[in-house]
Each structure stands twice: as structure tokens, then as C-alpha cells.
Design a protein around this motif. Sequence first.
Motif, short mmCIF file in Angstrom:
data_model
loop_
_atom_site.label_atom_id
_atom_site.label_comp_id
_atom_site.label_asym_id
_atom_site.label_seq_id
_atom_site.Cartn_x
_atom_site.Cartn_y
_atom_site.Cartn_z
N ASP A 236 0.85 -1.21 0.00
CA ASP A 236 0.00 0.00 0.00
C ASP A 236 0.87 1.25 0.00
OD1 ASP A 236 -2.25 -1.54 0.05
OD2 ASP A 236 -2.68 -1.24 2.20
N LEU A 237 0.33 2.31 -0.56
CA LEU A 237 1.06 3.58 -0.60
C LEU A 237 0.53 4.52 0.46
CD1 LEU A 237 1.09 4.29 -4.47
CD2 LEU A 237 2.94 3.31 -3.07
N ILE A 238 1.45 5.27 1.07
CA ILE A 238 1.06 6.33 2.00
C ILE A 238 1.74 7.62 1.55
CG2 ILE A 238 0.69 4.81 3.99
CD1 ILE A 238 3.46 5.81 5.02
N ALA A 239 1.20 8.74 2.01
CA ALA A 239 1.80 10.04 1.68
C ALA A 239 2.00 10.84 2.95
CB ALA A 239 0.90 10.80 0.71
N PHE A 240 3.21 11.38 3.10
CA PHE A 240 3.51 12.33 4.18
C PHE A 240 3.17 13.71 3.65
CE2 PHE A 240 5.92 9.62 7.06
CZ PHE A 240 6.21 8.54 6.23
N ARG A 241 2.25 14.38 4.33
CA ARG A 241 1.84 15.70 3.87
C ARG A 241 2.83 16.78 4.35
NH1 ARG A 241 -3.18 16.35 1.90
NH2 ARG A 241 -3.22 18.43 2.82
N SER A 242 2.74 17.94 3.72
CA SER A 242 3.57 19.10 4.11
C SER A 242 5.06 18.77 4.13
CB SER A 242 3.16 19.62 5.50
OG SER A 242 1.77 19.78 5.59
N ALA A 243 5.50 18.02 3.15
CA ALA A 243 6.91 17.59 3.11
C ALA A 243 7.72 18.37 2.07
CB ALA A 243 6.98 16.10 2.83
N GLY A 244 7.13 19.43 1.52
CA GLY A 244 7.80 20.15 0.45
C GLY A 244 9.00 20.97 0.91
N ALA A 245 8.95 21.48 2.16
CA ALA A 245 10.03 22.34 2.65
C ALA A 245 10.93 21.55 3.59
CB ALA A 245 9.45 23.55 3.39
N TYR A 246 12.22 21.72 3.45
CA TYR A 246 13.21 21.06 4.32
C TYR A 246 13.02 19.54 4.27
CZ TYR A 246 13.45 25.92 5.61
OH TYR A 246 13.55 27.28 5.53
N GLY A 247 12.62 19.04 3.11
CA GLY A 247 12.46 17.61 2.89
C GLY A 247 13.59 17.10 2.01
N ALA A 248 13.39 17.17 0.70
CA ALA A 248 14.39 16.67 -0.24
C ALA A 248 15.76 17.31 -0.01
CB ALA A 248 13.93 16.93 -1.67
N VAL A 249 15.76 18.60 0.31
CA VAL A 249 17.03 19.32 0.47
C VAL A 249 17.86 18.82 1.65
CG1 VAL A 249 16.48 21.50 -0.67
CG2 VAL A 249 15.80 21.14 1.70
N MET A 250 17.23 18.22 2.62
CA MET A 250 17.97 17.74 3.79
C MET A 250 18.23 16.24 3.70
SD MET A 250 16.26 19.96 6.90
CE MET A 250 17.65 20.00 8.01
N SER A 251 17.96 15.65 2.56
CA SER A 251 18.11 14.20 2.47
C SER A 251 19.58 13.81 2.29
CB SER A 251 17.26 13.64 1.34
OG SER A 251 17.60 14.23 0.11
N SER A 252 19.87 12.58 2.62
CA SER A 252 21.24 12.07 2.51
C SER A 252 21.18 10.63 2.03
CB SER A 252 21.93 12.12 3.87
OG SER A 252 21.46 11.07 4.70
N GLU A 253 22.36 10.05 1.87
CA GLU A 253 22.42 8.65 1.43
C GLU A 253 22.72 7.71 2.59
OE1 GLU A 253 25.43 8.96 -1.57
OE2 GLU A 253 23.96 9.31 -3.15
N TYR A 254 22.45 8.16 3.79
CA TYR A 254 22.73 7.33 4.98
C TYR A 254 22.18 5.92 4.78
CZ TYR A 254 23.08 6.10 9.94
OH TYR A 254 23.39 5.50 11.13
N ASN A 255 22.94 4.94 5.19
CA ASN A 255 22.64 3.51 4.97
C ASN A 255 22.77 3.14 3.49
OD1 ASN A 255 20.44 2.00 7.44
ND2 ASN A 255 22.05 3.47 7.77
N SER A 256 23.51 3.97 2.74
CA SER A 256 23.65 3.78 1.29
C SER A 256 22.30 3.59 0.61
CB SER A 256 24.61 2.63 0.97
OG SER A 256 25.93 3.03 1.27
N ARG A 257 21.39 4.44 1.01
CA ARG A 257 20.09 4.51 0.36
C ARG A 257 20.17 5.61 -0.69
NH1 ARG A 257 15.52 2.97 3.02
NH2 ARG A 257 14.62 5.01 2.58
N LEU A 258 19.68 5.35 -1.89
CA LEU A 258 19.78 6.33 -2.97
C LEU A 258 18.93 7.56 -2.67
CD1 LEU A 258 19.36 3.89 -6.01
CD2 LEU A 258 21.49 4.94 -5.18
N LEU A 259 19.42 8.73 -3.08
CA LEU A 259 18.57 9.93 -3.00
C LEU A 259 17.31 9.66 -3.83
CD1 LEU A 259 21.08 12.89 -3.43
CD2 LEU A 259 20.10 11.98 -1.32
#
Length: 421
Positions: free
Chosen positions: A365-388
Motif C-alpha cells: 500500500d502507498l502512503i503520503a507524508f503531507r507538508s513535506a515540500g520544505a526542508y524535505g528533499a534538500v535535507m536528504s542524505s544517502e545514509y545507509n547507502s540509500r539512494l537519493l
Amino acid sequence: MDHFLYRDGALYAEDVPLTEIAAAVGTPFYVYSTATLLRHFHLFDQALEGLDHLVCYAVKAASNQAILRTLAEAGAGMDVVSQGEYRRAKAAGVPGERIVFSGVGKTAEDIRVALSGGIRQFNVESEPELEVISAVAQELGVIAPITVRVNPDVDAKTHAKIATGKSENKFGIPIARAREVYARAAKLPGIDVIGIDVHIGSQLTQLEPFEMAYHKVAELTELLRADGHNIRRLDLGGGLGIPYARSNEAPPLPSDYGALVRRTLGHLGCEIEIEPGRLVVGNAGLLVSEVIYVKHGEGRDFLIVDAAMNDLIRPAMYEAHHDIVPVIEPAPAVELAPIDVVGPICETGDTFARQRPMPPLAAGDLIAFRSAGAYGAVMSSEYNSRLLIPEVMVKGDQFAVIRRRPTFDEMINRDTIPEWL
Ligand SMILES: *Cc1c(COP(=O)(O)O)cnc(C)c1O
């Protein structure tokens, strides 16, 4: 208000079902709504109508080229806090005279790049920075327009990690020392002192701290003018909060904020700049993720999803709440049960929500986190060697991948093994 609504039992981004995007790009992914983005930019622009003003979007909230281009075409300026953001804004087509450079640690090289490429103003945060700007401007034979960021010692009443306007924070110059610093700035060659800057924090949910800060800025404007400075631009920073939980009381609207600006500063005849980030893009983005497992623990159930703290760090970093909704709308009578929503990373901090009432969900099943547009993608990392994860933008019934998911080889091959191995 945003443009992520259920239609015929499925969550849409504008006119595109999220299931269609998930099928095309895989999960997890960020998706942005052009209509929401523009709506929020225009709310600010309209809130300052009648005042000579420029809304400078804070690039750090979400810095994808497609987002910057969308806002630039709508007439936005940009607030940048690094050379990388400056370059991003330029690459998206923003002219230098619409770019404001903020930040406590601008290097001589940052300043050189901005002065060579064109800059609206530097918001200066310290006396040593003034000296460096003066030196670089002289070296290039140009005049650098500056404001001084003052620290008004106001409690923004927000999360400690994003409060910036108290005297113990690293930001700005204590307002009590401002006259001395302005006097020094005015004597430096290569510098044109044009105004005052203030930014007291992020995710403010009340107007009162802004009001206290802006009153102090008004007072300071009069003082500095009396000292002979031609104060003609006021940069009021960003910081207006958004409702992360729909159940919470709503933060003030941009229109209320605009009225406050008019009331506290309108009489000064200055050009007004504001630097909103979160409120422009926060509710314009979702993070969509797939359930990997439903795990029954001792007295507690876990929804293990394929997004993790490396993709969206706000819950781990700021104890932030994000509403989480199923992409397929649950039946109206369905019973909600509390569950912990967690990612796959080997840290207990990788928890998005504890005991969150959710409808029954199953693997896939798919879920969506709302209000994730700000300080979301820009703060992401590859921790645990997970792809951006990819970013997708929707406009009406169209969608486009605006940052693709890299391959595992691309990630691994950025490393170099020394010759001696
Ligand atoms: C972070 C920041 C902003 C944007 O803050 P939001 O809360 O996203 O509106 C604006 N100006 C400066 C100087 C900042 O550091």
C-alpha cells in the motif's frame, strides 16, 4: 490549502493520481504541485501589495531547478545562503539583481562569485564579514550593496533548532551595537549601506514575535537615518509557519502578516523584502512511500515503510509532525488503530510517527507524508547507502521527473579507492 485531494477514492496531485506517478518512478519519491507553489507565492506577493516590495523565496527550503524556475517566472527573487544556492538561482534564470545573499559564513570566494555574477545585496552578519566584502569589492572595482542583519533579541517561540533571533544565537549583530557597526560600514570603501535585515526564526505560529522585531527595526531605521545613513530597504526575513497537523490551530495567514508589516513599517517609505521558504513550498510537496511490512510487536504494531529518516529528517531532527495519509482513501466507516510508522534505517530515531491512528494497511500500500515540500528533499542524505529519492513536479494533468533517482553504480562510483590499495 493545497492541491492534493482524494478523487474517486484515490489521492491526486492536481489532476494526476499518485498511483500513476508511483508506477512510473517507483517509491519513495517527492511530488510537488505547481498550483500550490504558485498559490502560496502569490499570497505573499498580494499581502504586500501597495508597498514597494520583492518576495525573495528562501532557496534552502527546496532548491530543485524546476521549483526555482517556476517561482522565478512568477516574479520571485531568491534568498540564498551559500555559493551553491547562488549558482542554482542563476542557473534557474534568476537575475543577480533579484538574489539576496544571507548566511553567517560567507567566504571571500562566495562573495567574489556573487559580486561578479550580480547581487541584489549581501545581508551581513558580522564585522569581519564587512571587511571581507569591502576588500573583495575593491579588488573587483565594484560597489557591494549591503544590509546588516540585526539580532533583535526576540523569542520566536519556535523549536530551539530553528530559533535565530535571541542574543545567544549565532545570527546577526546585537541590535544594541547596530549604530556602531553601521558607522563602521559607512566608512568602508566598496560598500553601499542600503538597509536593515532581520530574520528571527522558522515555523513561527504567532505574529507577536514578528511584531516585536519589526517595531525594533522601525526604531532603528529612524536612528540610523538620523545618523546620516540612507536606509531605503528593509529585509524582514522569512519564518511564517504552516499547519503541519490539520487538527491544530492554523498559523497566521500571509495577509495578516502583510497587514502587520504595513502597520509597523509602512510609514518609513522603504522597499520591503521578505524571504519566505517553508510557507511557499511546505504544503506544495508530499513524500510518497510504500509499506514494506506490517510488523506486530509486543503491545505495539509497526508500519515499516520504504522511506526513512535520510529522505525526510524533520521528525528525527525537530520532533516534527507530518500528517500521514493512505493514497487509497479508506472507507468512511473504517476503524483507525494506533501504529508506529517507521523507516528501515538501523536507528530508533528513524521513526516518523508513534502510535498514530491509521486505517488498516498492508504491504504494497502507498502512503503520503503531507507538508513535506520544505526542508524535505534538500535535507536528504544517502545514509545507509540509500539512494537519493526522485523529485516529481505536477502541473495540471502533466507530471515530470525533476530529479531522477541515481543508480547504485553512480552512488558507489563517486568514491575513489587510493592507488596503494
Ligand atoms: C531559513 C531562512 C529563511 C526561510 O525561513 P522559512 O521559515 O522557511 O520561511 C529566510 N531567511 C533566512 C536568512 C533564513 O535563514
